[in-house]
Design an enzyme around this catalytic site. Structure first.
Site, short mmCIF file in Angstrom:
data_model
loop_
_atom_site.label_atom_id
_atom_site.label_comp_id
_atom_site.label_asym_id
_atom_site.label_seq_id
_atom_site.Cartn_x
_atom_site.Cartn_y
_atom_site.Cartn_z
N MET A 1 0.80 -1.22 0.00
CA MET A 1 0.00 0.00 0.00
C MET A 1 0.84 1.28 0.00
SD MET A 1 -2.87 -1.37 -0.28
CE MET A 1 -4.07 -0.08 0.00
N HIS B 1 -4.40 -5.75 -9.02
CA HIS B 1 -5.39 -4.73 -8.67
C HIS B 1 -6.76 -5.40 -8.65
CE1 HIS B 1 -7.06 -0.76 -8.21
NE2 HIS B 1 -7.93 -1.05 -9.16
N ASP C 1 -1.87 2.18 -11.42
CA ASP C 1 -2.88 1.24 -11.93
C ASP C 1 -3.11 1.38 -13.44
OD1 ASP C 1 -3.23 0.29 -9.32
OD2 ASP C 1 -4.86 1.68 -8.90
N GLU D 1 -8.09 -13.39 -7.92
CA GLU D 1 -6.72 -12.89 -7.70
C GLU D 1 -5.76 -14.04 -7.47
OE1 GLU D 1 -6.25 -9.53 -5.06
OE2 GLU D 1 -8.39 -9.11 -5.12
C1 GRF Z 1 -5.90 -7.57 -2.69
O1 GRF Z 1 -7.24 -7.43 -2.94
C2 GRF Z 1 -5.08 -6.86 -3.72
O2 GRF Z 1 -5.62 -6.96 -5.00
C3 GRF Z 1 -5.15 -5.44 -3.23
O3 GRF Z 1 -5.02 -5.55 -1.82
C4 GRF Z 1 -5.50 -6.83 -1.42
C5 GRF Z 1 -4.38 -7.50 -0.70
O4 GRF Z 1 -4.77 -8.72 -0.15
N1 GRF Z 1 -4.17 -4.62 -3.87
P1 GRF Z 1 -3.69 -9.75 0.36
O5 GRF Z 1 -2.74 -8.99 1.29
O6 GRF Z 1 -2.98 -10.30 -0.85
O7 GRF Z 1 -4.46 -10.80 1.08
#
Ligand code: GRF
Length: 197
Positions: A93, A112, A148, A177
């Site tokens: 982040m 993303h 992004d 994901e």
């Molecule tokens: C995921 O949804 C990712 O796409 C976003 O933040 C979240 C992270 O989740 N950028 P994790 O830490 O991988 O569980």
């Protein structure tokens, strides 16, 4: 086969990191996760990485205040001894500066939780529900200077269903994901997906 050496950068839970670690266990996978780095000392994912036997590092951004590039130079120096080929951002982040993005250009990918170019930025699931889209999903892309916005490597979608909340939709997207991030890393590690010059 020389496997690419990968660092995964996290800030929290690390479920995408865990999916990458799991995929890389396969003997024919073209990349190995050799390092997990968190900018937050309390990231839950750090313990998961250690449990999986992976080296971890904490590079806390807070001492650097607003100097993002100074933080990134510290991060870059910390990972250097690990001879990293590729970096995967997985719930990391921090916005990255042009310096870091240029340094790792073509070797830096991100996941993303939306079907880019829709819903760049934060709170993607809430915004998808507000917009009334019928499908939502996730995207793995090369990182470029604009947030992004880099070329898409893999993307997949799920339906938005009646009664969905941010939480139910996030859960459905998270499954996407965990499936597409290992696919995308494979493509990049094998040189089948590249960032156009
Ligand atoms: C995921 O949804 C990712 O796409 C976003 O933040 C979240 C992270 O989740 N950028 P994790 O830490 O991988 O569980």
């Amino acid at each position: 086969m020389t496997r690419k050496r990968v660092a995964v950068l996290i800030s929290g839970r690390g479920s995408n990191m865990a999916a990458l670690i799991e995929a890389a266990r396969a003997p024919d996978y073209p990349a190995e996760i050799v390092l997990v780095v968190s900018n937050r000392p309390d990231a839950v994912g750090l313990a998961r990485a250690r449990d999986a036997g992976i080296a971890t590092l904490i590079v806390d951004h807070t001492p650097f205040g607003n100097d993002r590039e100074a933080f990134e130079r510290a991060l870059d120096a910390a990972i250097a001894p690990h001879r990293i080929d590729l970096i995967c951002l997985a719930g990391f982040m921090r916005l990255l500066t042009p310096w870091f993005v240029a340094r790792w250009s073509g070797r830096l990918i991100n996941i993303h939780p939306a079907l880019l170019p829709q819903f760049k930025g934060l709170h993607t699931h809430r915004r998808a529900l507000e917009a009334g889209v019928k499908r939502h999903g996730a995207t793995v892309h090369f990182v470029v200077a604009e947030t992004d916005s880099g070329p898409i490597i893999v993307q997949d979608s799920v339906p938005v269903v009646a009664g969905d909340t941010e939480q139910t939709l996030a859960k459905r997207v998270l499954e996407v994901e965990h499936r597409i991030y290992p696919q995308a890393l494979r493509l990049v590690a094998e040189g089948r997906a590249t960032l156009p010059k």
